[in-house]
Design a protein around this motif. Structure first.
Motif, PDB file in Angstrom:
ATOM      1  N   PRO A   1     -98.184  66.280 -99.316  1.00  0.00           N
ATOM      2  CA  PRO A   1     -97.224  66.762 -98.309  1.00  0.00           C
ATOM      3  C   PRO A   1     -95.791  66.278 -98.548  1.00  0.00           C
ATOM      4  N   ARG A   2     -95.608  65.137 -99.204  1.00  0.00           N
ATOM      5  CA  ARG A   2     -94.253  64.634 -99.484  1.00  0.00           C
ATOM      6  C   ARG A   2     -93.488  65.557-100.419  1.00  0.00           C
ATOM      7  N   LEU A   3     -94.214  66.398-101.162  1.00  0.00           N
ATOM      8  CA  LEU A   3     -93.572  67.291-102.122  1.00  0.00           C
ATOM      9  C   LEU A   3     -93.440  68.723-101.602  1.00  0.00           C
TER      10      LEU A   3
ATOM     11  N   GLU B   1     -83.222  65.959 -95.790  1.00  0.00           N
ATOM     12  CA  GLU B   1     -84.173  64.931 -95.384  1.00  0.00           C
ATOM     13  C   GLU B   1     -85.011  64.378 -96.528  1.00  0.00           C
ATOM     14  N   ASP B   2     -85.080  65.061 -97.635  1.00  0.00           N
ATOM     15  CA  ASP B   2     -85.953  64.657 -98.735  1.00  0.00           C
ATOM     16  C   ASP B   2     -85.155  64.464-100.008  1.00  0.00           C
ATOM     17  N   ARG B   3     -85.645  63.543-100.842  1.00  0.00           N
ATOM     18  CA  ARG B   3     -85.015  63.358-102.143  1.00  0.00           C
ATOM     19  C   ARG B   3     -86.054  62.803-103.113  1.00  0.00           C
ATOM     20  N   ALA B   4     -85.819  63.074-104.384  1.00  0.00           N
ATOM     21  CA  ALA B   4     -86.734  62.587-105.414  1.00  0.00           C
ATOM     22  C   ALA B   4     -85.960  62.320-106.689  1.00  0.00           C
ATOM     23  N   TYR B   5     -86.428  61.315-107.403  1.00  0.00           N
ATOM     24  CA  TYR B   5     -85.937  61.013-108.741  1.00  0.00           C
ATOM     25  C   TYR B   5     -87.011  61.484-109.710  1.00  0.00           C
TER      26      TYR B   5
ATOM     27  N   LYS C   1     -90.453  58.948-106.607  1.00  0.00           N
ATOM     28  CA  LYS C   1     -90.246  59.100-108.046  1.00  0.00           C
ATOM     29  C   LYS C   1     -91.348  60.002-108.574  1.00  0.00           C
ATOM     30  N   LEU C   2     -90.967  60.975-109.390  1.00  0.00           N
ATOM     31  CA  LEU C   2     -91.941  61.939-109.892  1.00  0.00           C
ATOM     32  C   LEU C   2     -91.916  62.013-111.412  1.00  0.00           C
ATOM     33  N   GLY C   3     -93.095  61.984-111.986  1.00  0.00           N
ATOM     34  CA  GLY C   3     -93.249  62.362-113.378  1.00  0.00           C
ATOM     35  C   GLY C   3     -93.350  63.872-113.407  1.00  0.00           C
ATOM     36  N   CYS C   4     -92.630  64.499-114.313  1.00  0.00           N
ATOM     37  CA  CYS C   4     -92.581  65.961-114.398  1.00  0.00           C
ATOM     38  C   CYS C   4     -92.932  66.363-115.826  1.00  0.00           C
TER      39      CYS C   4
ATOM     40  N   PHE D   1     -96.198  67.935-111.434  1.00  0.00           N
ATOM     41  CA  PHE D   1     -95.524  66.787-110.854  1.00  0.00           C
ATOM     42  C   PHE D   1     -96.566  65.789-110.380  1.00  0.00           C
ATOM     43  N   LYS D   2     -96.299  64.531-110.662  1.00  0.00           N
ATOM     44  CA  LYS D   2     -97.174  63.459-110.165  1.00  0.00           C
ATOM     45  C   LYS D   2     -96.309  62.334-109.644  1.00  0.00           C
ATOM     46  N   GLU D   3     -96.649  61.858-108.454  1.00  0.00           N
ATOM     47  CA  GLU D   3     -95.871  60.770-107.853  1.00  0.00           C
ATOM     48  C   GLU D   3     -96.126  59.470-108.593  1.00  0.00           C
TER      49      GLU D   3
END
Length: 194
Positions: free
Chosen positions: A9-11, A88-92, A128-131, A189-191
């Motif tokens: 859900p975070r993604l 509201e959301d952000r990711a590296y 943080k996400l591995g892509c 994508f994996k957290e």
């Protein structure tokens, strides 16, 4: 053939980005014609498309952005391949790309490696996400519909937080200069926790 599954859900904020990512691929192909497609290139090119899709989805991005990372010795500088943010959301995001054979994706180790790399790009509290971009290839002839479905099934079996795939019918029979067929692209994508 296209689709996406977001299991974390975070993604969920990535859903409109991934929908527009499909559109960006189509637009690139429409402009460049049948001699080129973006997923033949590396992760930097594909991150550019993902970034464009994020802007179209009313998020913001910065490529190769500076970050800070907490470690045992204190703080240190780090870099993320892509910073993606909404209100509201952000990711590296740390990204890489693979070009596996259509019949043998074997993505588990590559996904684990890039997710491990993503752990080092920001604070533990940040998302943080591995892509992993995946542009399957096949020599001699294009992938059959059965092979494409098997690939989609294999993609869904990977332990990811989100996965999207796009195998556009009109471009399934395109061959690269090396003579390989690339029926499309997927992104996983994996957290990265920690």
């Amino acid at each position: 053939m296209q689709g996406m599954i977001i299991s974390n859900p975070r993604l969920e904020f990535l859903r409109p980005v991934l929908e527009r990512w499909f559109d960006c691929i189509d637009r690139y192909n429409a402009v460049r014609g049948d001699n080129d497609t973006p997923y033949w290139h590396d992760e930097k090119a594909n991150l550019g498309l993902l970034s464009a899709a994020a802007w179209m989805a009313e998020l913001v991005t910065l490529r190769d952005t500076a970050t800070r990372k907490q470690n045992e010795e204190g703080e240190r500088n780090a870099r993320a391949d892509l910073f993606l943010a909404g209100a509201e959301d952000r990711a590296y995001i740390q990204a890489t790309q693979r070009w596996p054979r259509v019949t043998s994706l074997n993505l588990t180790q590559a996904l684990a490696d890039i997710t491990s790399d993503a752990k080092r790009i920001s604070y533990a509290s940040d998302l943080k996400l591995g892509c992993l971009f995946v542009a399957p290839q096949k020599a001699q002839h294009s992938a059959s519909p059965e092979e494409l479905q098997d690939m989609v099934d294999d993609l869904q079996k990977e332990h990811t937080c989100a996965v999207a795939w796009y195998f556009p019918y009109a471009y399934r029979k395109l061959r690269s200069e090396a003579g390989n067929y690339h029926p499309g692209i997927a992104v996983l994508f994996k957290e990265a926790r920690g």
